[in-house]
Design an enzyme around this catalytic site. Structure first.
Site, PDB file in Angstrom:
ATOM      1  N   GLU A 281      -6.115  -4.754   3.232  1.00  0.00           N
ATOM      2  CA  GLU A 281      -6.145  -5.904   2.321  1.00  0.00           C
ATOM      3  C   GLU A 281      -7.353  -5.852   1.386  1.00  0.00           C
ATOM      4  OE1 GLU A 281      -3.773  -7.935   1.630  1.00  0.00           O
ATOM      5  OE2 GLU A 281      -2.545  -6.990   3.164  1.00  0.00           O
TER       6      GLU A 281
ATOM      7  N   GLY B 150       2.391  -3.128   8.534  1.00  0.00           N
ATOM      8  CA  GLY B 150       2.675  -3.474   9.914  1.00  0.00           C
ATOM      9  C   GLY B 150       4.099  -3.969  10.074  1.00  0.00           C
TER      10      GLY B 150
ATOM     11  N   THR C   5       0.824  -1.205   0.000  1.00  0.00           N
ATOM     12  CA  THR C   5       0.000   0.000   0.000  1.00  0.00           C
ATOM     13  C   THR C   5       0.862   1.261   0.000  1.00  0.00           C
ATOM     14  OG1 THR C   5      -1.752  -1.154   1.184  1.00  0.00           O
ATOM     15  CG2 THR C   5      -1.773   1.240   1.279  1.00  0.00           C
TER      16      THR C   5
END
Length: 669
Positions: A431, A186, A147
């Site tokens: 996602e 993350g 992303t």
């Protein structure tokens, strides 16, 4: 101990619920676990984890984000060491149960859940042999950098580039503008040493689309940022306090040629690009990640919320039903049942759906690994995308319903419900943003609708498009709506009609001369609704099939059948317009259905506490002052509140700002 009964006993209000159960709770526990032996193993793992102070969640709600992050890292490293000491293996259930027990309080979830699976899925045998042992032993920590600041679900729009340099025999990676900064991964902000970076591959001036590259971003010696790399934490979020979501800027960083994940495509020394199979293979890690998100994060959040809210609803008393008598348990109010019991039914519907799509995913993965057969991947992608949207939306809404159903105490972090909501609502966007996911499912549906018109074979999930189109619901009395065939047929009719209507609208627009992309856009709201209807039918049918397989367990089958009925009927009521608009269900039938749904609420009310007990989450995992097994919500709320730092530290605001005002008032009194 804080996780034990405050009074050393069980609240009589919750104890009476358990004594009235119509089924053997342990049988349902075993069924949900997949057998009595798995229950035994799970509980053994839970005892090990819950007796280890490193994994304690006590006072967690009073920690700062930095303290939460550090505790999560400590727990992850400690768990890794413990797994080795205990001899738990990757193919055994113990590790899976350990992650279930510790839940969201571990670091490195992207490392283990996406970074490693991506290398295993897209890497060569040599790449797997090099990187996976390092990753498994925490000798490197990885993230998945896909992303971007300006690009999320639109993967074709990613701006990060990887250009092959024939003179140096490596790739030059760049994030060329602010919108191309990698954003949100993350484990990136403070932990990761390496990243799987998704970038547009260029060779000989030609773009070959998105490919994955392993990029080192921090030193393994002192964890300092490497040249050409800028990395950091993106700052405060709604939840995920323990996760170091980060940003990554790459400026002219050279990456070895062997760091391009090359199981299905690679670049030769002269810059030639070679591909085996479809471009779709580069999306495979996202497909399997979505499936794992549903079963490991989304559905458990709603499950825990139901446990907390239903237990609290039988110890909270409010308002008399019969004038002059004492206040009743709030779960005795039909309005409270209407809020909570459909959410409980949804957890079972989604539990069975997760089992089904995981099995399908394993089948597809095996086909790809052993035969390089990608023929089922589009169906898996469409199912995982649509179900991810349907289930994450339903679970986010459901957790919030549970939170509100607990009144003011549901607003307290100590209830555990705000944390669950903050965690699950993020799944609506990461996602794959849900609307985009639905439209991807809709593309699949439109493609196979066209094939059905030409008499071509269809994948299993859409084979019903070739089945007869029923015109009217056959229900004559309210008990008819307890027949699975009847409501399954209603969901099938709805999906068939909406898919056909969407296809007809698209074709009509195209035949009128409107360009494809315009026709798609002005049909997109209808297409998204169509995808929801398709996925809703898939979930209901799967639930019905699961109930049918329980014939040898009539006691368990009865309670799960009621939950199935409730899930299906609630969905029809919530989408009544879709069933009424073409006359498939009449207004009179809808009244009968509504009455049937209310009857189910009364039946399931009697077993509600025992049903949530069957999920068998210890108090340590729920970490809820109002959802404890013993039912002593008020005592535990008060006890936990005493531990707030604001109750034990000097009030600096008083010393700095309030003291002179108060002292001046004292002189006047």
């Amino acid at each position: 101990m804080w996780t034990e009964s405050v009074c050393g006993a069980v609240n009589p209000d919750i104890d009476s619920e358990r004594k009235a159960a119509s089924f053997d709770v342990e049988k349902l526990v075993n069924f949900l676990d997949g057998g009595a032996e798995r229950t035994r193993i799970r509980r053994s793992v839970e005892r090990i984890i819950n007796n280890d102070p490193v994994f304690s969640q006590e006072n967690q709600y009073f920690l700062t984000p930095t303290e939460r992050y550090e505790a999560a890292v400590k727990a992850s490293v400690h768990l890794h060491r413990k797994i080795k000491e205990l001899g738990w293996t990757d193919d055994g259930p113990e590790i899976q149960f350990a992650f279930r027990t510790i839940g969201n309080n571990l670091a490195f979830r992207t490392h283990s859940g996406v970074f490693m699976p991506t290398i295993i899925g897209l890497g060569t045998d040599a790449q797997i042999a090099k990187w996976i042992p390092l990753a498994k032993n925490y000798q490197i920590i990885g993230t998945y950098a896909q992303t971007e600041l300006g690009h999320g679900t639109n993967l074709r729009g990613l701006e990060t580039t990887a250009t092959f340099d024939t003179s140096r025999q490596d790739f030059l990676l760049n994030t060329p503008k602010i919108s191309s900064i990698k954003w949100w991964p993350g484990d990136l902000g403070r932990s990761a040493t390496h990243a799987v970076v998704l970038a547009q591959l260029y060779t000989k001036g030609v773009c070959h689309g998105m490919h994955a590259f392993i990029v080192q971003i921090r030193s393994l010696v002192d964890h300092s940022t490497l040249p050409g790399i800028k990395v950091g934490d993106i700052g405060p979020k709604l939840a995920f306090e323990q996760v170091d979501n980060g940003y990554l800027i790459i400026q002219n960083v050279h990456v070895p040629r062997e760091n391009m994940l090359s199981r299905y495509s690679w670049v030769t020394s002269d810059g030639s690009y070679i591909k085996q199979g479809s471009d779709r293979i580069n999306y495979i890690s996202m497909v399997f990640t979505r499936i794992q998100i549903l079963s490991k994060e989304v559905v458990p959040a709603l499950t825990k919320a139901c446990i907390i809210a239903i237990r609290y609803s039988v110890v909270r008393r409010q308002s008399e039903l019969k004038p002059g008598e004492k206040d009743v348990k709030i779960l005795d109010h039909q309005t409270q049942q209407q809020k909570l019991l459909p959410q409980l039914a949804a957890t079972f519907a989604f539990h069975f759906m997760c089992l089904s799509i995981e099995a399908f995913g394993n089948q597809v993965n095996l086909q790809i690994k052993t035969k390089r057969n990608l023929s089922s991947l589009p169906e898996l992608h469409a199912l995982s995308a649509g179900l991810k949207a349907l289930m994450s939306e339903a679970c986010s809404t459901g957790v919030e319903i549970c939170r509100r159903a607990c009144g003011g105490h549901g607003y307290s972090m100590l209830s555990g419900l705000p944390s669950l909501y903050g965690w699950v609502v993020a799944s609506c966007t990461y996602e794959g943003e849900n609307t985009v996911m639905l439209l991807q499912t809709a593309r699949f549906l439109m493609k196979y609708l066209a094939r059905e018109y030409h008499g071509e074979p269809l994948p299993d999930s859409v084979s019903y498009l070739s089945e007869p189109f029923s015109l009217h619901c056959s229900a004559k009395e309210k008990t008819d709506f307890f027949k699975p065939f009847l409501y399954t047929e209603a969901y099938k009719h709805r999906a068939q009609r909406l898919i056909k209507d969407s296809g007809d609208k698209l074709q009509s627009l195209l035949q009128s001369g409107i360009e494809q992309y315009i026709a798609w856009n002005i049909t997109s709201v209808q297409l998204a609704r169509t995808a929801v209807a398709h996925c809703h039918f898939v979930v209901v049918k799967n639930f019905v099939d699961a109930v049918e397989r329980l014939k040898l367990e009539p006691e368990i089958q009865q309670v799960i059948k009621r939950l199935c009925d409730l899930y299906a009927l609630t969905g029809i009521l919530a989408n009544a317009g879709d069933f009424l608009c073409d006359g498939y269900i009449t207004g009179k039938q809808l009244d009968l259905l509504s009455s049937s749904q209310l009857d189910l609420l009364a039946l399931l009310r009697k077993d509600a506490v025992s049903i949530v007990d069957a999920f068998d989450y210890p108090d340590q995992q729920l970490n809820s002052a109002i959802g404890g097994y013993d039912g002593y919500a008020y005592q535990r709320l008060f006890e936990w509140a005493q531990k707030a730092p604001s109750n034990t530290k000097v009030n600096l605001a008083y010393e700095k700002y309030l003291k002179p005002h108060f002292q001046a008032a004292q002189a006047k009194l």
